[in-house]
Structure formats: C-alpha cells, structure tokens
Design a protein around this motif. Structure first.
Motif, PDB file in Angstrom:
ATOM      1  N   ARG A 223       0.783  -1.242  -0.014  1.00 44.43           N
ATOM      2  CA  ARG A 223       0.024  -0.022  -0.087  1.00 44.43           C
ATOM      3  C   ARG A 223       0.888   1.396  -0.024  1.00 44.43           C
ATOM      4  N   LEU A 224       2.076   1.134   0.337  1.00 38.78           N
ATOM      5  CA  LEU A 224       2.924   2.241   0.240  1.00 38.78           C
ATOM      6  C   LEU A 224       3.071   2.584  -1.112  1.00 38.78           C
ATOM      7  N   GLN A 225       3.647   4.084  -1.289  1.00 38.44           N
ATOM      8  CA  GLN A 225       4.032   4.380  -2.692  1.00 38.44           C
ATOM      9  C   GLN A 225       5.466   4.081  -2.964  1.00 38.44           C
ATOM     10  N   GLY A 226       5.657   3.335  -4.200  1.00 42.02           N
ATOM     11  CA  GLY A 226       6.691   2.983  -4.599  1.00 42.02           C
ATOM     12  C   GLY A 226       7.150   1.546  -4.405  1.00 42.02           C
ATOM     13  N   ASN A 228       5.952  -2.185  -5.123  1.00 42.56           N
ATOM     14  CA  ASN A 228       5.326  -3.262  -5.973  1.00 42.56           C
ATOM     15  C   ASN A 228       5.473  -4.668  -5.506  1.00 42.56           C
ATOM     16  N   SER A 229       4.897  -5.631  -6.169  1.00 45.68           N
ATOM     17  CA  SER A 229       4.889  -6.992  -5.768  1.00 45.68           C
ATOM     18  C   SER A 229       6.061  -7.582  -5.750  1.00 45.68           C
ATOM     19  N   SER A 230       7.224  -7.193  -6.649  1.00 42.86           N
ATOM     20  CA  SER A 230       8.562  -7.476  -6.635  1.00 42.86           C
ATOM     21  C   SER A 230       9.354  -7.057  -5.350  1.00 42.86           C
ATOM     22  N   ILE A 231       9.018  -5.778  -4.853  1.00 40.22           N
ATOM     23  CA  ILE A 231       9.914  -5.232  -3.696  1.00 40.22           C
ATOM     24  C   ILE A 231       9.256  -5.815  -2.558  1.00 40.22           C
ATOM     25  N   ALA A 232       7.718  -5.993  -2.805  1.00 39.26           N
ATOM     26  CA  ALA A 232       7.262  -6.729  -1.266  1.00 39.26           C
ATOM     27  C   ALA A 232       7.611  -7.987  -1.148  1.00 39.26           C
ATOM     28  N   GLU A 233       8.179  -8.669  -2.194  1.00 44.24           N
ATOM     29  CA  GLU A 233       8.673  -9.890  -2.134  1.00 44.24           C
ATOM     30  C   GLU A 233       9.899  -9.893  -1.436  1.00 44.24           C
ATOM     31  N   ARG A 234      10.745  -8.862  -1.788  1.00 42.84           N
ATOM     32  CA  ARG A 234      12.084  -8.980  -1.134  1.00 42.84           C
ATOM     33  C   ARG A 234      11.879  -8.406   0.362  1.00 42.84           C
ATOM     34  N   LEU A 235      11.089  -7.458   0.609  1.00 43.83           N
ATOM     35  CA  LEU A 235      10.909  -7.277   1.932  1.00 43.83           C
ATOM     36  C   LEU A 235      10.281  -8.464   2.942  1.00 43.83           C
ATOM     37  N   ALA A 236       9.462  -8.918   1.855  1.00 49.25           N
ATOM     38  CA  ALA A 236       9.013 -10.327   2.788  1.00 49.25           C
ATOM     39  C   ALA A 236       9.957 -11.462   3.243  1.00 49.25           C
ATOM     40  N   ASN A 237      11.079 -11.480   2.289  1.00 53.46           N
ATOM     41  CA  ASN A 237      11.985 -12.267   2.815  1.00 53.46           C
ATOM     42  C   ASN A 237      12.953 -11.892   3.490  1.00 53.46           C
ATOM     43  N   GLU A 238      12.765 -10.925   4.230  1.00 53.77           N
ATOM     44  CA  GLU A 238      13.445 -10.100   5.378  1.00 53.77           C
ATOM     45  C   GLU A 238      12.454 -10.011   6.477  1.00 53.77           C
ATOM     46  N   ILE A 240       9.629  -8.522   6.575  1.00 53.15           N
ATOM     47  CA  ILE A 240       8.975  -7.110   6.651  1.00 53.15           C
ATOM     48  C   ILE A 240       7.689  -7.464   5.860  1.00 53.15           C
ATOM     49  N   THR A 241       6.412  -7.671   6.293  1.00 51.05           N
ATOM     50  CA  THR A 241       5.287  -7.869   5.236  1.00 51.05           C
ATOM     51  C   THR A 241       3.956  -6.982   5.856  1.00 51.05           C
ATOM     52  N   THR A 242       4.306  -6.112   6.873  1.00 50.74           N
ATOM     53  CA  THR A 242       3.215  -5.145   7.371  1.00 50.74           C
ATOM     54  C   THR A 242       3.798  -3.867   7.452  1.00 50.74           C
ATOM     55  N   LEU A 273       5.253   5.433   8.780  1.00 48.43           N
ATOM     56  CA  LEU A 273       5.051   5.974  10.257  1.00 48.43           C
ATOM     57  C   LEU A 273       3.634   7.112   9.986  1.00 48.43           C
ATOM     58  N   ALA A 274       3.738   7.383   8.858  1.00 49.45           N
ATOM     59  CA  ALA A 274       2.471   8.481   8.633  1.00 49.45           C
ATOM     60  C   ALA A 274       1.189   7.636   8.707  1.00 49.45           C
ATOM     61  N   TRP A 275       1.436   6.442   7.636  1.00 55.77           N
ATOM     62  CA  TRP A 275       0.163   5.622   7.373  1.00 55.77           C
ATOM     63  C   TRP A 275      -0.340   5.063   8.550  1.00 55.77           C
ATOM     64  N   ILE A 276       0.404   4.964   9.563  1.00 56.26           N
ATOM     65  CA  ILE A 276      -0.173   4.064  11.010  1.00 56.26           C
ATOM     66  C   ILE A 276      -1.117   5.047  11.314  1.00 56.26           C
ATOM     67  N   TYR A 277      -1.268   6.331  11.250  1.00 57.23           N
ATOM     68  CA  TYR A 277      -2.033   7.246  11.870  1.00 57.23           C
ATOM     69  C   TYR A 277      -3.300   7.642  10.719  1.00 57.23           C
ATOM     70  N   PHE A 278      -2.895   7.922   9.547  1.00 57.11           N
ATOM     71  CA  PHE A 278      -3.990   8.422   8.483  1.00 57.11           C
ATOM     72  C   PHE A 278      -4.163   7.339   7.315  1.00 57.11           C
ATOM     73  N   GLU A 279      -3.745   6.176   7.589  1.00 59.94           N
ATOM     74  CA  GLU A 279      -3.958   5.149   6.744  1.00 59.94           C
ATOM     75  C   GLU A 279      -4.238   5.498   5.167  1.00 59.94           C
ATOM     76  N   THR A 280      -5.287   4.932   4.651  1.00 59.51           N
ATOM     77  CA  THR A 280      -5.532   5.302   3.265  1.00 59.51           C
ATOM     78  C   THR A 280      -5.513   6.867   3.046  1.00 59.51           C
TER      79      THR A 280
END
Length: 363
Positions: A223-226, A228-238, A240-242, A273-280
């Motif tokens: 949901r964060l700007q920038g 995509n699914s490829s980067i999300a997969e790299r983060l999940a490997n570390e 970091i999913t939420t 950090l901002a999304w935690i408060y303002f979400e969408t």
C-alpha cells in the motif's frame, strides 16, 4: 563413461556450462560487492552514522561522528562481508556441477554421442527438470549481479532449486500426459517461491480454503507508494510484510540484507510512520506536499517557530499554519485534532531519527 574423445568433449562442456553458472556470483564478489558497499556507506554522513548507532546500537555507540565512520564500516564487514559467500558458494558449485553433469551426460547419451554409464541413465523428464532449473538459476543470478542484489541466502535458494528440481518435476508431470517433458522443463524454470505458492494454492483448494489472504491485507507494505509486488517479495524475505513492521525496522540492516537503496528504505519508513495514523487518507495529502512522517515533522517545526524575527521564517510559519488549516478541512477534522496527530508523528523517535539522517550535512 569411457574417456574417449567424445568423453573429453562432454567433460569440457560440463565445465563450461558450470562456469557460466558460477560467473555472475564471482563477478558480484569481485566488483559488485564493493560497489554496493560504497553505495550504502557513502550514502550516510558521519553524523547520520552516529545517529544510527545512538538509535539502534547504543551499547557500541561511538563517542563522535568521526569514530562512527570507522565503526559503521566495521559493522558492515562483520555482518555482510564477502566471507559469508564462501560455504554457500562451495555447496552451490558442487550441486550445480553434479546437476549439469547429469543433464549433459544424459542428453549426449540420448544423441548417441557418448557411451552409457551411471551418469547417463537419468530419465528424460529428470533431464528436462534440471535444464529448467539451470535456466532459472542462471537468469536469476545474471539479473542479481547486474542490479547488485546478491546475498548468501540467494545462493542457498539456487542450490535448493537444483536439489528439488527432479522431485518437483515428477510431482507435476503425472498430470501432464503427453506434455510431461515440457511441464518438467517449464516447472524447473519457475522461481521457487512461485512453485511453493502453486502447491499451497492446490492444497488450499483440497481443504476448501479459498481466501487465505483476506486477513492481514489491510496493512500490507504494498500500500506504500513505490512498493510493488517484486519489492514486497524482497521485503517479505526479510520478514517485513506489514506497514507497522516497516515503520519500526532497522533501516541499515534492512538495506544490507535486501540490497534496496538507503534513500528508498527511509522514504518508505517515513510513509509507514504516517500511514499508521492516517492510513488510506495519506494518499490525499501528497498533493499538499505531505508524503510521510519527515514532512509532517518539518511542518510542525515551522508551526512552532513563533519567535523568529526573520521575515522568511515568519512567512514559512504562516504558510505552515495555513497548511494545517487546509489539512483539517481536507480530512474533515478539527485543527486541534489534526495537530495532535501530527505531533504524535513528529515526536516519534523514529521520525526524529529519519529527519537526522535525511538532512544534508552543512559543508
């Protein structure tokens, strides 16, 4: 296999094909690793490195920015030095060499180019599966070496890809009929994560679980700007999913482990950090120049700058106050309520850290 001229040619072919498999990793270790190290280390000033130690490694925090420069480089070498590639690389070479030898020997035997032997009796579908695994591993490693995204774990995954190629191929070819050879090869060319997902989806269909991702999708990092699914997969490997995980991670270790750029990681942390408060609602605020926590911190600092006699500073303070009013209107909230949320974000220790490493040092 008798050591004939054809046998020598087969041996040379095995060595060449294995060398082609190893070259991307060797190239990365020779030059890419150093370039990535400079990309990470040179992106942080001495003050930023000191701020990092004070935030995430207080026990070993250097006394000043000058000491932090050397301490940060020692930290990088300690946790992410070239030596961690040694045993994964050796294991990868052995497994890769054996896989190539089996596939080449079996293939040449089918063409009557070499005599039969223990290495030549591999079934056709097994040869296809190994060839598919070679295709995927070689392509993946070439791509990783090019974009400087290599880690010992990637080498382990490539080794595992060869090891499971044959059993994974046979697990699926029973359903393929006369297309078994193509299926075995095509499955070998799929990434390991994709194959695991296919198996999981098939199993969920058997047990009737058709919507496994309905929980936890609300705060996914994608949901964060920038991201995509490829980067999300790299983060999940570390792990970091939420978005909250991203907001409160150690950015330097994440950069070193994922090979994402430091600026990208800290920008995403600021958004998180901002999304935690303002979400969408955060997406609505970007047009106002407010993308994340660092921008909110600057806004609050300007609002609080009431005592300055500098005309430019007073103009900035007035503009910040007007922005706060517009922000309250856009969110349909009172000014005090919005300002309270902004102060919670601005006073978060992680926001303060991000501002310190974000600011360009004076020269």
């Amino acid at each position: 296999m008798p050591w004939t001229d054809h046998g020598k040619i087969a041996g040379a072919l095995v060595l060449i094909v294995t060398l082609a498999l190893m070259l991307p990793m060797l190239r990365y270790l020779r030059s890419g690793w150093g370039a990535k190290r400079l990309d990470i280390i040179d992106g942080l000033s001495g003050e930023a490195r000191l701020a990092y130690f004070q935030m995430f490694n207080r026990t070993n925090s250097p006394a000043n920015a000058g000491d932090a420069v050397g301490a940060f480089e020692d930290l990088y070498k300690h946790w992410f030095g070239r030596r961690y590639f040694l045993w994964p690389g050796v294991l990868f070479f052995v497994v890769g060499f054996l896989s190539v030898a089996l596939a080449v020997s079996g293939g040449l035997h089918r063409l009557d180019s070499i005599d039969g032997g223990p290495l030549c009796n591999l079934p056709d579908n097994a040869i296809y599966a190994l060839a598919g695994a070679y295709l995927w591993v070689a392509d993946d490693h070439i791509s990783r070496a090019r974009r400087l995204d290599f880690s010992p774990a990637d080498v382990h995954w490539a080794t595992l890809r060869f090891i499971i190629a044959i059993p994974m191929g046979y697990a699926f070819v029973g359903w393929a009929g006369d297309k078994a050879g193509f299926v075995a090869f095509a499955l070998g060319a799929f990434p390991l994560g994709t194959l695991i997902s296919m198996i999981q989806r098939g199993f969920r269909k058997v047990i009737g679980d058709t919507d496994p991702d309905k929980e936890g999708a609300h705060d996914s990092v994608i949901r964060l700007q920038g991201v995509n699914s490829s980067i999300a997969e790299r983060l999940a490997n570390e792990d970091i999913t939420t978005i909250p995980q991203f907001a409160y991670c150690d950015p330097v270790r994440l950069v070193m482990r994922s090979n994402l750029s430091f600026n990208f990681v800290t920008d995403c942390m600021s958004q998180a950090l901002a999304w935690i408060y303002f979400e969408t609602h955060l997406a609505e605020l970007r047009v106002m120049g407010l993308r994340g926590a660092v921008e909110f911190k600057y806004l609050i600092d300007e609002i609080d700058d009431l005592d300055s006699e500098d005309p430019a500073a007073r103009a900035c303070q007035a503009a910040a106050a007007a922005t706060l009013q517009a922000l309250a209107v856009k969110l349909d909230m009172t000014t005090d309520t919005v300002q309270n949320a902004l102060r919670q974000i601005a006073e978060d220790p992680f926001t303060i850290f991000l501002q310190e490493v974000w600011t360009t040092p004076e020269t």
